[in-house]
Design a protein around this motif. Structure first.
Motif, mmCIF file in Angstrom:
data_model
loop_
_atom_site.group_PDB
_atom_site.id
_atom_site.type_symbol
_atom_site.label_atom_id
_atom_site.label_comp_id
_atom_site.label_asym_id
_atom_site.label_seq_id
_atom_site.Cartn_x
_atom_site.Cartn_y
_atom_site.Cartn_z
ATOM 1 N N ALA A 78 49.572 36.763 38.029
ATOM 2 C CA ALA A 78 48.260 36.839 36.954
ATOM 3 C C ALA A 78 47.337 35.759 37.388
ATOM 4 O O ALA A 78 46.778 35.020 36.676
ATOM 5 C CB ALA A 78 48.602 36.641 35.535
ATOM 6 N N ILE A 79 46.844 35.738 38.777
ATOM 7 C CA ILE A 79 45.842 34.664 39.409
ATOM 8 C C ILE A 79 44.568 35.254 39.357
ATOM 9 O O ILE A 79 44.564 36.761 39.580
ATOM 10 C CB ILE A 79 46.313 34.406 40.813
ATOM 11 N N GLY A 80 43.489 34.512 38.863
ATOM 12 C CA GLY A 80 42.363 35.043 39.103
ATOM 13 C C GLY A 80 41.698 35.462 40.500
ATOM 14 O O GLY A 80 42.346 34.663 41.416
ATOM 15 N N ASP A 81 40.708 36.363 40.609
ATOM 16 C CA ASP A 81 40.017 36.404 41.982
ATOM 17 C C ASP A 81 39.169 35.465 42.420
ATOM 18 O O ASP A 81 38.562 34.364 41.761
ATOM 19 C CB ASP A 81 39.259 37.614 41.781
ATOM 20 N N THR A 83 35.692 34.698 43.978
ATOM 21 C CA THR A 83 34.496 35.375 44.046
ATOM 22 C C THR A 83 33.233 34.452 44.644
ATOM 23 O O THR A 83 32.935 33.406 43.830
ATOM 24 C CB THR A 83 33.928 36.064 43.059
ATOM 25 N N ALA A 97 34.588 40.626 44.848
ATOM 26 C CA ALA A 97 35.712 39.933 44.514
ATOM 27 C C ALA A 97 37.079 39.921 45.524
ATOM 28 O O ALA A 97 37.357 40.752 45.973
ATOM 29 C CB ALA A 97 36.447 40.241 43.223
ATOM 30 N N PRO A 99 40.887 39.278 45.627
ATOM 31 C CA PRO A 99 41.905 38.861 45.188
ATOM 32 C C PRO A 99 42.824 37.891 46.057
ATOM 33 O O PRO A 99 42.979 38.081 47.063
ATOM 34 C CB PRO A 99 42.604 40.208 44.897
ATOM 35 N N ARG A 234 40.417 27.275 38.602
ATOM 36 C CA ARG A 234 39.832 28.399 37.865
ATOM 37 C C ARG A 234 40.786 29.579 37.997
ATOM 38 O O ARG A 234 41.021 30.132 37.101
ATOM 39 C CB ARG A 234 38.294 28.827 38.350
ATOM 40 N N CYS A 235 41.089 29.621 39.381
ATOM 41 C CA CYS A 235 42.258 30.839 39.492
ATOM 42 C C CYS A 235 43.557 30.592 38.727
ATOM 43 O O CYS A 235 43.975 31.546 38.208
ATOM 44 C CB CYS A 235 42.667 31.001 40.764
ATOM 45 N N ARG A 237 43.558 28.738 35.860
ATOM 46 C CA ARG A 237 43.372 28.513 34.521
ATOM 47 C C ARG A 237 43.731 27.160 34.008
ATOM 48 O O ARG A 237 44.485 27.243 32.860
ATOM 49 C CB ARG A 237 43.911 29.758 33.614
ATOM 50 N N ARG A 262 43.206 32.154 50.328
ATOM 51 C CA ARG A 262 44.148 32.748 49.402
ATOM 52 C C ARG A 262 45.497 32.329 49.113
ATOM 53 O O ARG A 262 46.068 32.195 48.172
ATOM 54 C CB ARG A 262 43.954 34.186 49.511
#
Length: 790
Positions: A78-81, A83, A97, A99, A234-235, A237, A262
């Protein structure tokens, strides 16, 4: 010899490099040298198709492989993208975005789908073999023609005609009339191959959670540690305070490591999930085929000239194949916007129009690579001048003389103001060296013998030290620019300096120390640099765009001067005199005009007062010896310049291009360390020659990359790179604290154009001209041995 021993300034001298003893004795510490208790090893399940929907992904067999500890998909972590954005309208820029792990769709061969974590690297690799992924393949988009077709398959649904950036700039009024009325119009259609920056050390990271600090520590080889911290927090959280990025010694970057990858974020997520350190080291196959690439560009350009060979107008269409995603923070606009803004370069171009586009294709994404479009657009402009010279019957150097900028500051048609440089002087000196060495006579004699020798030049500028205002002109939402430095003296009189730039081979430990030692009148051995640690360095944008000395070095200089002011103020208070009567020289603090022992204090004696006897300080001087400064470039940047001259011989039987001579005349302002500057020139020239003659990543019809090993990706060795003769000019910069301009990219910028022009000069008797790099032996052989017309 140090300044203290000689009394001479250190800036401008090639003092022994401070990094060398540690590195050449094997005491360097790189990411792969890090071993932590309980550390696990990661590798990535990667896409085997260039374009397709992910129908299913089964990792159950992976988890049963001996030694595999875990395997995670994007849904598991559940990692953010990631961008990157430009503040431009939808018609000009389409954000996409990226991923961290692909979820529903794959967009290039090698795209990471899942992370496999094992007890060792071998177990992780074994686990990859057990992954089962089913795809619904889609037609791959592999080039400009298919990407821009009206019925094109879309790499991203939101990007119509696969266009991420489409910007038209500088359309001078009446430019079409200028072309219609011109004495001569010449055109070129230039393409350049896709390349890999190929740092010696591949990408890698060691991630682990520190319970005591409540902090995620990422030890990684990146040029932009603070940007990695921001994106990781941010990715994942996390508060940004809860992420610390530390960069150990780094074996090269060349721009490939100035974007956020990534895999580093996925490894960090796995470490958090498992509660154990996780290491990922990119293998060479993935580095060649699935890491950030660059350089695949197409230019259609024309130029109008009058009867005397003076340029009247330049018109260009630029298409850059940026691969599957925008990189962070620069976006897919990095290459077309660079080319569009700066193409006129060193020449007085009265009228200009350009359209720059970034297209997305099913290839590994593009990151900045040393020079960023400048090797390409310089090659285009230099080809235009070569062609105009031939059609107008002018000498190729003379037509350049008639067009280079000579009056400074000069504001070009592209709205950029160029600070003073030595454009004409470098051109003249380079030609004189080549001529005095007899190469023109050699070319004439060779032609009489049926041999093919050619001479080529490239005259160019290198915009360096981009400040916030320059990056803001690109409409970046994340705007790089400034740098912050802190200079601190301890009670022993030794100094620690921080910089937000990051060395990956440029000798920062030496050059930054030279600047500080001169400012404080210290022995260089008493200065220590700290870089690449987001907890110890307040903030920084890292190293790219030849900004380290121009921006970072200027911040260091200003901070050191502020600390010097405090040293003088304390000494003045102790002597009951004015700070202006105190100087820092010879490793001491001295009262001007005094000649007794009472007129000299050591730095340690001053530090003792500042820290241990604060009762002796006046009320207006705070205890401690620390100073901080920021620096930004608020004009259009600083412009280094150079001319490269190349002599080649083409071998008719094999098509081989043999480099006979390479001359570089460069001007980077004040050279802090001339030997380091020469090293930057030689390394950059080697990479430029590589792009001109050897390196290219191609793809088959299914989107499979061709170059997955050094058997296929042809990297030149020392055997192929000639000895480079380097000549220095010096035009001090008025916009930096040291007078220095950048020197990191110039070698790479000039080499492709100079080599291509030399090859075309050698091909002149055949009537063939080449406009694509790399120049292969097969292409040269066909030109020298045309098949007879039936």
């Amino acid at each position: 010899m140090t300044r203290q021993e000689s009394g001479r300034p250190l800036v401008g001298r090639s003092v022994p490099r401070r990094e060398d003893r540690r590195l050449v004795s094997g005491r360097g510490r790189f990411v792969d040298d890090i071993a932590l208790p309980g550390m696990l090893h990661a590798q990535f399940v990667r896409s085997t198709v260039a374009h397709g929907e992910i129908m299913s992904m089964d990792l159950s067999a992976v988890r049963r492989v001996p030694g595999v500890v875990a395997a995670f998909t994007a849904d598991d972590l559940a990692i953010g993208d990631i961008t990157a954005q430009l503040a431009r309208p939808q018609s000009q820029f389409v954000p996409t975005a990226m991923p961290v792990l692909a979820r529903d769709k794959v967009r290039y061969v090698g795209e990471p789908l899942a992370i496999v974590v094992g007890l060792d690297a071998y177990a992780a690799e074994d686990g990859l073999e057990a992954a089962h992924v089913e795809y619904a393949p889609l037609p791959p988009v592999l080039g400009e023609e298919t990407a821009l077709a009206d019925d094109a398959v879309l790499v991203h649904d939101e990007a119509a005609r696969n266009t991420l950036v489409d910007v038209s700039l500088f359309a001078t009024d009446g430019i079409d009339d200028i072309f219609d009325a011109a004495h001569r119009v010449v055109e070129v259609d230039v393409t350049t191959g896709r390349q890999n920056a190929l740092p010696l050390e591949t990408r890698g990271v060691v991630a682990h959670w520190d319970d005591r600090e409540e902090q995620l520590l990422l030890q990684t080889c990146t040029q932009v540690p603070h940007q990695v911290r921001t994106v990781a927090s941010r990715c994942l959280r996390l508060d940004e305070r809860a992420v610390r990025v530390v960069v150990p010694d780094m074996g090269g970057g060349f721009g490939q490591k100035c974007v956020v990858g990534r895999e580093e974020i996925a490894a960090a997520a796995a470490a958090l999930r498992l509660g154990r350190p996780v290491k990922w080291i990119e293998d060479r196959k993935d580095a060649l085929s699935a890491s950030f690439l660059a350089r695949e560009q197409h230019y259609r350009a024309r130029a109008a000239f009058d009867t005397d060979g003076r340029i009247l107008a330049l018109d260009a269409d630029v298409v850059c194949d940026m691969g599957a995603y925008s990189c962070y923070p620069f976006t897919a606009g990095i290459e077309p916007l660079m080319a569009s803004a700066e193409m006129p370069g060193v020449y007085k171009v009265p009228a200009y129009r350009v359209r720059g586009r970034a297209i997305t294709t099913n290839k590994a994404p593009t990151a900045p690579y040393r020079g960023v479009s400048r090797p390409q657009y310089v090659m285009v402009v230099e080809r235009l001048f070569e062609r105009a010279a031939r059609e107008l019957g002018l000498d190729p150097v003379e037509i350049r003389r008639r067009n280079v900028i000579t009056d400074f500051p000069y504001t070009g048609v592209n709205d950029i103001t160029y600070d003073p440089g030595s454009y004409l002087e470098s051109l003249n000196l380079c030609e004189r060296v080549v001529r005095d060495e007899g190469w023109y006579d050699t070319r004439t004699a060779a032609a009489a013998e049926g041999r093919h020798i050619g001479i080529g030049y490239a005259c160019f500028s290198e915009r360096t030290g981009y400040g916030s205002s320059a990056f803001a002109q690109r409409k970046m939402q994340v705007v790089p620019g400034f740098d912050i430095s802190e200079v601190r003296m301890d009670t022993s009189g030794a100094v620690t300096v921080t910089t937000g730039t990051m060395s990956h081979g440029q000798s920062h430990e030496t050059t930054m120390a030279q600047i500080v030692a001169d400012a404080l009148g210290l022995d260089i051995a008493r200065v220590r640099l700290h870089q690449g640690d987001t907890d110890r360095v307040t903030y920084g944008w890292g190293t790219f765009a030849s900004r380290s000395i121009t921006v970072g070095g200027s911040a260091v200089r200003l901070a050191a001067e502020r600390l010097g002011d405090k040293l003088r103020a304390i000494a003045a208070a102790l002597w009951d005199t004015e700070p202006e009567q105190v100087e820092l020289a010879g490793g001491h603090v001295r009262r001007r005009g005094g000649d007794s022992a009472r007129d000299v204090l050591t730095h340690q004696e001053i530090a003792d007062v500042a820290y241990l006897r604060a009762d002796l300080l006046p009320k207006d001087i705070e205890p401690g010896l620390t100073a901080t400064a920021t620096f930004d470039v608020f004009n259009d940047g600083t412009f280094s310049n150079a001319t490269h001259g190349v002599v080649v011989e083409l071998h008719q039987d094999t098509g081989q291009v043999e480099m006979l001579r390479y001359v570089c005349v460069e001007d980077c302002g004040v050279a802090i360390h001339p030997q380091v500057v020469e090293g930057q020139c030689r390394g950059g020239i080697a990479q430029g020659i590589a792009g001109a003659l050897y390196e290219e990543v191609t793809y088959d019809a299914a989107g499979e990359p061709s170059a997955t090993s050094f058997m296929d990706y042809k990297v030149p060795t020392a055997q192929e790179i000639p000895e480079v003769s380097i000549h220095h000019l010096e035009t001090p910069c008025a916009f930096t604290a040291t007078g220095a301009k950048g020197a990191g990219e110039g070698g790479t910028i000039g080499a492709p154009a100079a080599v291509l022009n030399a090859v075309n000069d050698a091909l002149r008797p055949t009537g063939t001209e080449l406009d694509h790099t790399p120049i292969t032996p097969q292409t040269v052989h066909r030109a020298l041995n045309p098949e007879p017309v039936p």
